[in-house]
Motif scaffolding. Structure first.
Motif, short mmCIF file in Angstrom:
data_model
loop_
_atom_site.label_atom_id
_atom_site.label_comp_id
_atom_site.label_asym_id
_atom_site.label_seq_id
_atom_site.Cartn_x
_atom_site.Cartn_y
_atom_site.Cartn_z
N UNK A 128 -11.46 15.18 18.87
CA UNK A 128 -12.31 15.01 19.65
C UNK A 128 -12.50 14.10 18.56
N UNK A 129 -13.19 13.71 17.45
CA UNK A 129 -13.88 13.43 16.30
C UNK A 129 -12.41 12.66 16.04
N UNK A 130 -11.47 12.82 16.16
CA UNK A 130 -10.46 11.08 16.43
C UNK A 130 -10.54 10.62 17.73
N UNK A 131 -11.28 10.91 18.11
CA UNK A 131 -11.22 9.54 19.34
C UNK A 131 -12.19 9.48 19.54
N UNK A 132 -13.78 9.59 18.97
CA UNK A 132 -14.85 8.83 18.13
C UNK A 132 -14.35 7.88 17.69
#
Length: 154
Positions: A141-145
């Protein structure tokens, strides 16, 4: 063991057929005729595709990451949305310079690469999970951000 034997015999037969002849000796072992030159050995590296590890990103999102890597970390491959070996080598250069990655710049996404990525995501993308080298749902999820923040580089 029988499966392995069948596989080896099958591969031998396929090699014999590919060479143009099939002469059997004994229990199903295939050999090429003496006047047929054997094919050159091929390494797995020659035929294996480069590993693509998008960590849950769509091709579009991965392309944004590649644009950022191109602008800052020497990525010179295609912006194709496939985070392959060369994309990850560029990312590893960033992680080595700033986020405690100590491994080789080899493009292999192992636990060391993920730990470095998690440190970066913790500092900039609200990642609040452990630095454990496991690309779980929080890391993804953080990598998507991060990918969304990289969009302006395209």
């Amino acid at each position: 063991m029988r499966t392995l034997t069948r596989t080896l015999v099958g591969l031998g037969a396929a090699a014999g057929i590919a060479a143009g002849t099939l002469a059997t000796t004994g229990a199903g072992v295939a050999t090429a005729a003496p006047d047929v030159k054997p094919a050159a050995a091929v390494s797995v590296k020659d035929v294996a595709p480069l590993a693509v590890v998008n960590l849950g990103l769509s091709k579009r999102e991965a392309g944004w990451v590649q644009c950022w890597l191109h602008d800052y970390w020497g990525y010179n491959g295609a912006i194709d949305g496939q985070l392959g070996t060369n994309s990850w080598k560029s990312m590893q250069r960033n992680l080595k310079a700033h986020w405690g990655y100590t491994g080789a710049i080899d493009g292999i996404v192992g636990s060391g690469t993920i730990k470095g990525l998690q440190r970066s995501l913790k500092a900039h993308q609200d990642y609040n999970g452990p630095i454990d080298g496991i690309a779980g749902s929080g890391t993804k999820a953080a990598f998507k951000r991060f990918a969304a923040d990289s969009r302006p580089y395209c």
